[in-house]
Design an enzyme around this catalytic site. Structure first.
Site, mmCIF file in Angstrom:
data_model
loop_
_atom_site.group_PDB
_atom_site.id
_atom_site.type_symbol
_atom_site.label_atom_id
_atom_site.label_comp_id
_atom_site.label_asym_id
_atom_site.label_seq_id
_atom_site.Cartn_x
_atom_site.Cartn_y
_atom_site.Cartn_z
ATOM 1 N N ASP A 1 -25.931 -45.214 15.212
ATOM 2 C CA ASP A 1 -24.958 -45.920 16.103
ATOM 3 C C ASP A 1 -25.496 -47.102 16.868
ATOM 4 O O ASP A 1 -26.535 -47.235 16.773
ATOM 5 C CB ASP A 1 -24.661 -45.014 17.316
ATOM 6 C CG ASP A 1 -23.696 -43.633 17.257
ATOM 7 O OD1 ASP A 1 -23.294 -43.472 15.734
ATOM 8 O OD2 ASP A 1 -23.233 -43.186 17.926
ATOM 9 N N HIS B 1 -29.767 -43.844 16.298
ATOM 10 C CA HIS B 1 -29.363 -45.155 16.300
ATOM 11 C C HIS B 1 -30.216 -46.195 15.640
ATOM 12 O O HIS B 1 -31.446 -45.868 15.442
ATOM 13 C CB HIS B 1 -29.502 -45.477 17.962
ATOM 14 C CG HIS B 1 -28.846 -44.754 18.806
ATOM 15 N ND1 HIS B 1 -29.472 -43.383 19.268
ATOM 16 C CD2 HIS B 1 -27.611 -44.611 19.421
ATOM 17 C CE1 HIS B 1 -28.324 -42.830 19.986
ATOM 18 N NE2 HIS B 1 -27.345 -43.534 20.295
#
Ligand SMILES: *[C@@H]1O[C@H](CO)[C@@H](O)[C@H](O)[C@H]1NC(C)=O
Ligand SMILES: *[C@@H]1O[C@H](CO)[C@@H](O)[C@H](O)[C@H]1NC(C)=O
Ligand SMILES: *[C@@H]1O[C@H](CO)[C@@H](O)[C@H](O)[C@H]1NC(C)=O
Ligand SMILES: *[C@@H]1O[C@H](CO)[C@@H](O)[C@H](O)[C@H]1NC(C)=O
Ligand SMILES: *[C@@H]1O[C@H](CO)[C@@H](O)[C@H](O)[C@H]1NC(C)=O
Length: 459
Positions: free
Chosen positions: A174, A344
């Protein structure tokens, strides 16, 4: 589902992960054991620090190139894909909202997108105070009825929260594309016997900032999905503001790649029935990450969040995040389904943890996990991940599916696949964090930290 809460069992499982990691490394990548020695070579000339040195303030590697390697008009690697835009998209000042800032939702563009909600029953749920459970106790008390994931892990049948096949990991990253996404891409391309593919939930502001990186992700065969423009708590926004966040990100991706994703992930997993209905009306299936009921975890629900973002925020060390990942793999092994994990690619630290340690540990785990992008693990053909190449007339939903809204709860779905909604109904309360997806200029902010409650924190 079994809950293994015996500390000895847990420790031995973590040891198995560490040993498997050492063994694998010794043979394939000249790695050193976590915590020992110097930099670890992960792919080509890319090295990451030893695990013990992965911590806030560590020395940084030079920023790798971010230019697109594919030429305009090139054909993406899946059936029915339209060619890349030709000429390539170029940024025009004034045409886009300000990067990483809340968007003006009163513009004609947003009003145009609001029309997509016509015919949909958008539940009349008041925006939450700030997406956290502690600061909105009334909303938290109503979490089950409104299907609020943040406070208790409530999901609906329309959400993707896991992969159907046991031991299958839906891999995702992400908040990018960002400076070190290139290292992640090179590592994923280098895995043997096959490249590893993932789903990238991208922030619209960063798509505009690094279009070449987005093209490189997409052309390598990774899935691209929507993760909002400015990374807000969506339940705290008005309906036009949510439409603006999703709409501008969708437009950014479509401008750069020529395709419109049919999926989205809410930042922090902050979704309720209003946010869901808006996303579905705009042609996006919500994707979260796996959360299993676990009485031992603070708040009662253990979310498959690696907390890599907390290392980047200086709150925990790389070794702590890697231990959390060990718990995730341990819990994943007990599930009847596969699972989705939150990681991430926004920061060098989070990329290093993934390419140096977590992905490696998952790939050398016995019994083996199958690593796939989330759409693929959820059996969605890649072409159906984008509106332009989608051939499924009933995906995403053309009209509100039964059981979505707060008034018709037939869509309740447990994240564990065992028919039980996460136990306490308050998982994650008081512990809302942020991955700092607010741009490097502003720096990383993590709020509401309660170090003892990491198990309940979500991004
Ligand atoms: C938060 O969780 C604690 C302990 O799990 C619980 O006692 C408290 O009532 C919860 N608060 C809310 C608002 O759900
Ligand atoms: C599952 O996760 C919890 C953290 O909530 C952890 O304490 C436990 O050890 C994990 N289970 C396994 C089998 O790894
Ligand atoms: C089309 O989408 C629907 C809804 O997600 C799904 O149930 C169905 O299996 C899909 N059909 C095909 C052929 O993929
Ligand atoms: C769904 O959740 C609501 C609120 O907790 C509950 O009243 C309802 O009975 C549930 N429906 C099903 C089918 O589980
Ligand atoms: C709750 O609100 C206070 C005051 O605005 C804020 O400082 C705090 O960060 C909020 N807590 C969470 C968990 O968002």
């Amino acid at each position: 589902m079994k809950h293994l809460q015996n500390t000895a069992v847990v420790l031995s499982l973590l040891t198995v992960v560490a040993v498997a990691h050492d063994h694998h490394g010794a043979h394939h990548h000249k790695r050193q054991g976590p915590g020992n020695g110097g930099p670890v070579v992960v792919a080509g000339t890319i090295t990451v620090p030893p695990l013990a040195s992965i911590t806030f303030g560590m020395p940084t590697a030079p920023i790798p190139p971010s230019t697109a390697t594919a030429t305009p008009g090139a054909i993406p690697p899946f059936k029915g894909a339209p060619p890349l835009p030709n000429p390539a998209w170029a940024f025009t000042p004034g045409e886009w909202p300000e990067m990483d800032k809340p968007i003006d939702a009163t513009t004609p563009q947003v009003q145009e997108w609001m029309k997509e909600l016509e015919g949909w029953d958008i539940p009349d749920i008041k925006p939450t105070v700030d997406g956290s459970c502690v600061n909105d106790t009334a909303a938290a008390a109503d979490a089950a009825a409104r299907g609020w994931w943040t406070c208790g892990g409530y999901t609906r049948a329309t959400d993707i929260v896991d992969c159907p096949d046991k031991m299958t990991w839906g891999v995702s990253f992400d908040d990018g594309p960002a400076e070190y996404s290139t290292h992640l891409l090179e590592y994923l391309a280098s895995t043997k016997p096959n490249p590893t593919l993932a789903t990238f939930f991208v922030v619209g502001s960063r798509v505009i900032g690094s279009p070449g990186l987005l093209i490189n992700e997409y052309m390598a065969g990774h899935e691209i999905s929507i993760h909002t423009w400015s990374h807000p708590h969506l339940t705290a926004l008005t309906t036009p503001q949510i439409v603006a966040e999703l709409g501008w990100t969708r437009k950014a991706i479509q401008s750069v790649l020529g395709v419109t994703p049919t999926t989205m992930r809410p930042p922090y997993g902050d979704i309720d029935d209003r946010v869901r209905a808006i996303a579905l009306a705009m042609g996006m299936i919500p994707v979260i990450w796996t959360r299993v009921p676990n009485a031992a975890a603070p708040g009662g629900g253990f979310s498959f969040d690696t907390f890599d973002w907390m290392v980047a925020g200086g709150l925990v060390k790389g070794q702590d995040s890697f231990a959390t990942f060990g718990s995730i793999l341990g819990n994943a092994s007990t599930l009847d389904t596969g699972f989705c994990v939150l990681q991430h690619d926004l920061y060098e630290i989070t990329v290093d943890l993934a390419i140096g340690y977590t992905l490696e540990a998952a790939m050398s785990h016995q019994p083996a996990f199958k690593l796939e992008p989330i759409g693929q693990c959820a059996k969605i053909p890649t072409n159906n991940m984008y509106r332009e190449s989608n051939t499924n007339q009933t995906f995403p939903y053309k009209s509100p599916p039964a059981g979505l809204s707060a008034s018709g709860n037939s869509g309740n779905k447990s994240t564990s696949g065992n028919g039980k909604v996460a136990q306490s109904g308050n998982g994650g309360n008081g512990t809302t964090g942020t991955s700092g997806a607010i741009g490097r200029s502003v720096g990383l902010v993590v709020v509401g930290m309660a170090v003892g409650a990491v198990g309940a924190m979500t991004i």
